[in-house]
Design a protein around this motif. Structure first.
Motif: not given
Length: 176
Positions: A49-70
């Motif tokens: 219904r709405a979109m607002i650019p934002a950020y979350v202080p004190g949190w970080e992006l990680t690629f820690s979940l296994a995905g689909v190989p290749f």
């Protein structure tokens, strides 16, 4: 109880409006990654219904979940950053209704098909859907969970409809 929810690509969260109360049938999700893309949102049936650019202080992006190989070797998630690191996760807050939340939670694997159909057929309210998503844990100890976070919008929005709290999808193993 918060009445807004934010979901990132893989992060889901419920938000409280900073200055204006959002109806309980809407919640904010902080989207990051793929869910920031209009084509991906359309393919997944997400119509914010709405979109607002934002950020979350004190949190970080990680690629820690296994995905689909290749194809996609890892999926993104967020987790608390080390204290004092100054790190933030940036994205877009999506204001979703109960149908949008059900689609998001199902496409991100938080709710399986049976749970989504049950909640839909019971006409569960949004707060009950979010509560169930927060209580669920992946069977193998890996996957996403719904976590409430504090968000900072980049700019104030006319009418005061800016989120201050949101739900985000985090790596189940990344929460301390």
């Amino acid at each position: 109880r918060p009445c807004h929810t934010l979901l990132p690509s893989i992060v889901l969260t419920t938000c409280q409006a900073a200055t204006m109360v959002t109806p309980p049938e809407l919640a904010w999700n902080l989207a990051f990654g793929a869910n920031m893309d209009a084509g991906t949102r359309a393919r997944r049936g997400l119509r914010p219904r709405a979109m607002i650019p934002a950020y979350v202080p004190g949190w970080e992006l990680t690629f820690s979940l296994a995905g689909v190989p290749f194809l996609e070797p890892a999926f993104a998630a967020v987790r608390p950053a080390l204290p004092g690191s100054g790190v933030s996760v940036h994205g877009v807050c999506l204001q979703l209704d109960r149908k949008g939340w059900l689609r998001l939670l199902q496409t991100e694997g938080v709710l399986d098909g049976a749970a989504a159909v049950r909640l839909q057929s019971q006409q569960a309210c949004l707060q009950d859907i979010l509560a169930e998503a927060q209580a669920r844990r992946p069977s193998k100890g890996r996957g996403y969970r719904l976590q409430e976070v504090h968000v900072e919008p980049y700019t104030a929005v006319a009418g005061g409809n800016s989120p201050s709290r949101a739900y985000v999808l985090t790596d189940i193993d990344g929460i301390s």
